[in-house]
Motif scaffolding. Structure first.
Motif, PDB file in Angstrom:
ATOM      1  N   ASP A 238       0.692  -1.186   0.231  1.00  8.77           N
ATOM      2  CA  ASP A 238       0.094   0.109  -0.092  1.00  8.77           C
ATOM      3  C   ASP A 238       0.629   1.108   0.024  1.00  8.77           C
ATOM      4  O   ASP A 238       0.415   2.316  -0.713  1.00  8.77           O
ATOM      5  CB  ASP A 238      -1.048   0.080   1.277  1.00  8.77           C
ATOM      6  CG  ASP A 238      -1.977  -1.068   1.043  1.00  8.77           C
ATOM      7  OD1 ASP A 238      -2.136  -1.668  -0.116  1.00  8.77           O
ATOM      8  OD2 ASP A 238      -2.626  -1.277   2.050  1.00  8.77           O
ATOM      9  N   ALA A 239       1.958   1.238   0.699  1.00  8.64           N
ATOM     10  CA  ALA A 239       2.890   2.534   0.597  1.00  8.64           C
ATOM     11  C   ALA A 239       3.422   2.802  -0.495  1.00  8.64           C
ATOM     12  O   ALA A 239       3.475   4.138  -0.953  1.00  8.64           O
ATOM     13  CB  ALA A 239       3.938   2.180   1.480  1.00  8.64           C
ATOM     14  N   GLU A 240       3.726   1.595  -1.421  1.00  6.37           N
ATOM     15  CA  GLU A 240       4.195   2.040  -2.658  1.00  6.37           C
ATOM     16  C   GLU A 240       3.036   2.594  -3.735  1.00  6.37           C
ATOM     17  O   GLU A 240       3.684   3.253  -4.575  1.00  6.37           O
ATOM     18  CB  GLU A 240       4.997   0.698  -3.178  1.00  6.37           C
ATOM     19  CG  GLU A 240       6.011   0.931  -4.464  1.00  6.37           C
ATOM     20  CD  GLU A 240       6.663  -0.092  -4.886  1.00  6.37           C
ATOM     21  OE1 GLU A 240       7.921  -0.211  -4.316  1.00  6.37           O
ATOM     22  OE2 GLU A 240       6.160  -1.127  -5.451  1.00  6.37           O
ATOM     23  N   VAL A 241       2.061   1.893  -3.501  1.00  2.06           N
ATOM     24  CA  VAL A 241       0.894   2.554  -4.240  1.00  2.06           C
ATOM     25  C   VAL A 241       0.615   3.833  -4.212  1.00  2.06           C
ATOM     26  O   VAL A 241       0.574   4.728  -5.135  1.00  2.06           O
ATOM     27  CB  VAL A 241      -0.326   1.642  -4.141  1.00  2.06           C
ATOM     28  CG1 VAL A 241      -1.433   2.273  -4.746  1.00  2.06           C
ATOM     29  CG2 VAL A 241      -0.143   0.180  -4.311  1.00  2.06           C
ATOM     30  N   ALA A 242       0.879   4.120  -2.622  1.00  2.00           N
ATOM     31  CA  ALA A 242       0.507   5.782  -2.301  1.00  2.00           C
ATOM     32  C   ALA A 242       1.634   6.442  -2.977  1.00  2.00           C
ATOM     33  O   ALA A 242       1.093   7.621  -3.402  1.00  2.00           O
ATOM     34  CB  ALA A 242       0.456   5.931  -0.959  1.00  2.00           C
ATOM     35  N   ARG A 243       2.781   6.027  -2.688  1.00  2.12           N
ATOM     36  CA  ARG A 243       3.757   6.845  -3.457  1.00  2.12           C
ATOM     37  C   ARG A 243       3.601   7.357  -4.835  1.00  2.12           C
ATOM     38  O   ARG A 243       3.968   8.239  -5.300  1.00  2.12           O
ATOM     39  CB  ARG A 243       5.083   6.185  -2.856  1.00  2.12           C
ATOM     40  CG  ARG A 243       6.441   7.080  -3.465  1.00  2.12           C
ATOM     41  CD  ARG A 243       7.512   6.347  -3.387  1.00  2.12           C
ATOM     42  NE  ARG A 243       7.781   4.919  -3.934  1.00  2.12           N
ATOM     43  CZ  ARG A 243       8.174   4.920  -4.997  1.00  2.12           C
ATOM     44  NH1 ARG A 243       8.567   5.545  -5.956  1.00  2.12           N
ATOM     45  NH2 ARG A 243       8.442   3.479  -5.392  1.00  2.12           N
ATOM     46  N   ARG A 244       3.549   6.169  -5.668  1.00  2.00           N
ATOM     47  CA  ARG A 244       3.312   6.241  -7.058  1.00  2.00           C
ATOM     48  C   ARG A 244       2.003   7.069  -7.446  1.00  2.00           C
ATOM     49  O   ARG A 244       2.027   7.924  -8.431  1.00  2.00           O
ATOM     50  CB  ARG A 244       3.189   4.851  -7.844  1.00  2.00           C
ATOM     51  CG  ARG A 244       4.620   4.162  -7.594  1.00  2.00           C
ATOM     52  CD  ARG A 244       4.460   2.996  -8.690  1.00  2.00           C
ATOM     53  NE  ARG A 244       6.010   2.668  -8.907  1.00  2.00           N
ATOM     54  CZ  ARG A 244       6.483   1.676  -8.696  1.00  2.00           C
ATOM     55  NH1 ARG A 244       5.793   0.370  -7.798  1.00  2.00           N
ATOM     56  NH2 ARG A 244       7.845   1.355  -8.856  1.00  2.00           N
ATOM     57  N   ALA A 245       0.818   7.078  -6.484  1.00  2.00           N
ATOM     58  CA  ALA A 245      -0.295   7.743  -6.904  1.00  2.00           C
ATOM     59  C   ALA A 245       0.263   9.516  -6.634  1.00  2.00           C
ATOM     60  O   ALA A 245      -0.161  10.218  -7.391  1.00  2.00           O
ATOM     61  CB  ALA A 245      -1.403   7.372  -5.912  1.00  2.00           C
ATOM     62  N   ALA A 246       0.933   9.782  -5.440  1.00  5.87           N
ATOM     63  CA  ALA A 246       1.260  10.881  -5.177  1.00  5.87           C
ATOM     64  C   ALA A 246       2.300  11.537  -6.349  1.00  5.87           C
ATOM     65  O   ALA A 246       2.082  12.786  -6.737  1.00  5.87           O
ATOM     66  CB  ALA A 246       2.104  11.094  -4.052  1.00  5.87           C
ATOM     67  N   ALA A 247       3.197  10.508  -6.845  1.00 10.01           N
ATOM     68  CA  ALA A 247       4.038  11.045  -7.840  1.00 10.01           C
ATOM     69  C   ALA A 247       3.214  11.778  -9.129  1.00 10.01           C
ATOM     70  O   ALA A 247       3.738  12.612  -9.932  1.00 10.01           O
ATOM     71  CB  ALA A 247       4.953  10.053  -8.038  1.00 10.01           C
ATOM     72  N   ILE A 248       1.989  11.231  -9.410  1.00 10.99           N
ATOM     73  CA  ILE A 248       1.465  11.586 -10.491  1.00 10.99           C
ATOM     74  C   ILE A 248       0.131  12.441 -10.374  1.00 10.99           C
ATOM     75  O   ILE A 248      -0.910  12.786 -10.896  1.00 10.99           O
ATOM     76  CB  ILE A 248       1.039  10.453 -11.460  1.00 10.99           C
ATOM     77  CG1 ILE A 248      -0.082   9.450 -10.700  1.00 10.99           C
ATOM     78  CG2 ILE A 248       2.233   9.496 -11.915  1.00 10.99           C
ATOM     79  CD1 ILE A 248      -0.580   8.319 -11.388  1.00 10.99           C
ATOM     80  N   GLY A 249       0.327  12.984  -9.001  1.00 10.87           N
ATOM     81  CA  GLY A 249      -1.033  13.723  -8.529  1.00 10.87           C
ATOM     82  C   GLY A 249      -2.249  13.466  -8.295  1.00 10.87           C
ATOM     83  O   GLY A 249      -3.264  14.121  -8.629  1.00 10.87           O
TER      84      GLY A 249
END
Length: 307
Positions: A238-249
């Motif tokens: 979940d943390a990596e999913v959240a990081r990738r989502a944040a990276a693309i706004g």
């Protein structure tokens, strides 16, 4: 399921960035590398370093890749005259050794036309119908014969219809959610029908329309490939999913509702639903083009579970 990478370079990407992604996709055994055909960033940001042209990009990639299929989702019909487009695509097909596919649409983003002085005409779907007839007609004209066409928007007289593509037929993609004319055009011209950023339920509905249109025309519905383009945001946890989502706004919940987001297991389950809906090819829209680990994760943790 075929897995392809789909990029949006107008959001900010150089040719060198696209080359790295295409070569990584090839090394990871993706079936295709596709890009949008836009000249203006959508949403916030400065779009630096600026837009790249779709077919110039693909010409370069044709010489710097070996196996991967190359194409557009979708070339804007407003950007190029159909006779010129037929020449461009046939040339890039030759440069690639026969690996090109053409997605062709009517064009829709008016703001990019005004930004770069490109006419934005009315009746674009009518123009698209003529464009499809011209491009395919030029390619299908026998060597030594000429091609002529007279429509409401385009006229060609005694064209030598050259050059010819390397492939006996360049795969032609049509897409969208139009309820009548879009399925009819796909039934007449397309090798593949693509559904951009729609739900499983909408996929079932529109594939049903296209299949019915094909059968009405006397064509086997299974002659067409049916595909979906969906934004990807996959993480090992979940943390990596959240990081990738944040990276693309983007927000994780929104991506899970409308795209391919979550852990590999979650994304496999989601893709399986699209497969049940009739889709056999997925275009993973990759918005962070510097995150090549994302491509590797999908290739190694998602694709093997889907055959």
């Amino acid at each position: 399921m075929d897995f392809r990478i789909f990029t949006e370079p107008q959001q900010g990407a150089s040719y060198d960035t696209l080359l790295r992604v295409a070569q990584a996709a090839e090394e990871l055994d993706y079936d295709g590398f596709f890009r949008s055909d836009h000249y203006l960033r959508m949403g916030d940001g400065d779009g630096l370093p600026g837009p790249t042209d779709a077919w110039i990009t693909l010409a370069g990639l044709a010489r710097e890749t070996r196996r991967i299929r190359l194409g557009t989702l979708m070339t804007a019909g407003t950007f190029r005259l159909p006779g010129v487009l037929a020449i461009q695509v046939a040339q890039v097909d030759a440069m690639s050794g026969g690996r090109v596919e053409l997605g062709l649409g009517a064009g829709w983003f008016e703001k990019e036309h005004t930004a770069y002085g490109i006419p934005f005409p009315d009746r674009r779907i009518d123009r698209l119908e003529e464009q499809l007839a011209i491009v395919t007609g030029l390619w299908e004209t026998a060597p030594g014969e000429t091609f002529s066409f007279e429509g409401a928007h385009y006229r060609l007289t005694d064209s030598p219809a050259l050059p010819k593509p390397v492939q006996s037929r360049i795969p032609l993609l049509i897409g969208g959610m139009g309820p009548k004319r879009t399925p009819a055009l796909a039934a007449r011209y397309a090798d593949e029908f693509n559904l951009p950023f729609v739900s499983v339920e909408q996929t079932v509905e529109q594939i049903g329309r296209v299949r019915a249109a094909a059968e009405e025309r006397g064509r086997a519905a299974d002659d067409l490939v049916y595909s979906n383009a969906l934004v990807a945001c996959v993480g090992r946890d979940d943390a990596e999913v959240a990081r990738r989502a944040a990276a693309i706004g983007r927000e994780v919940d929104e991506l899970k509702a409308n795209g391919l987001a979550g852990t590999p297991a979650e994304v496999v389950e989601r893709i399986a639903r699209y497969r049940e809906a009739g889709s056999s090819r997925i275009y993973f829209q990759i918005l962070d083009l510097d995150d090549l680990d994302h491509l590797e994760l999908i290739a190694t943790q998602v694709r093997p579970q889907l055959g």
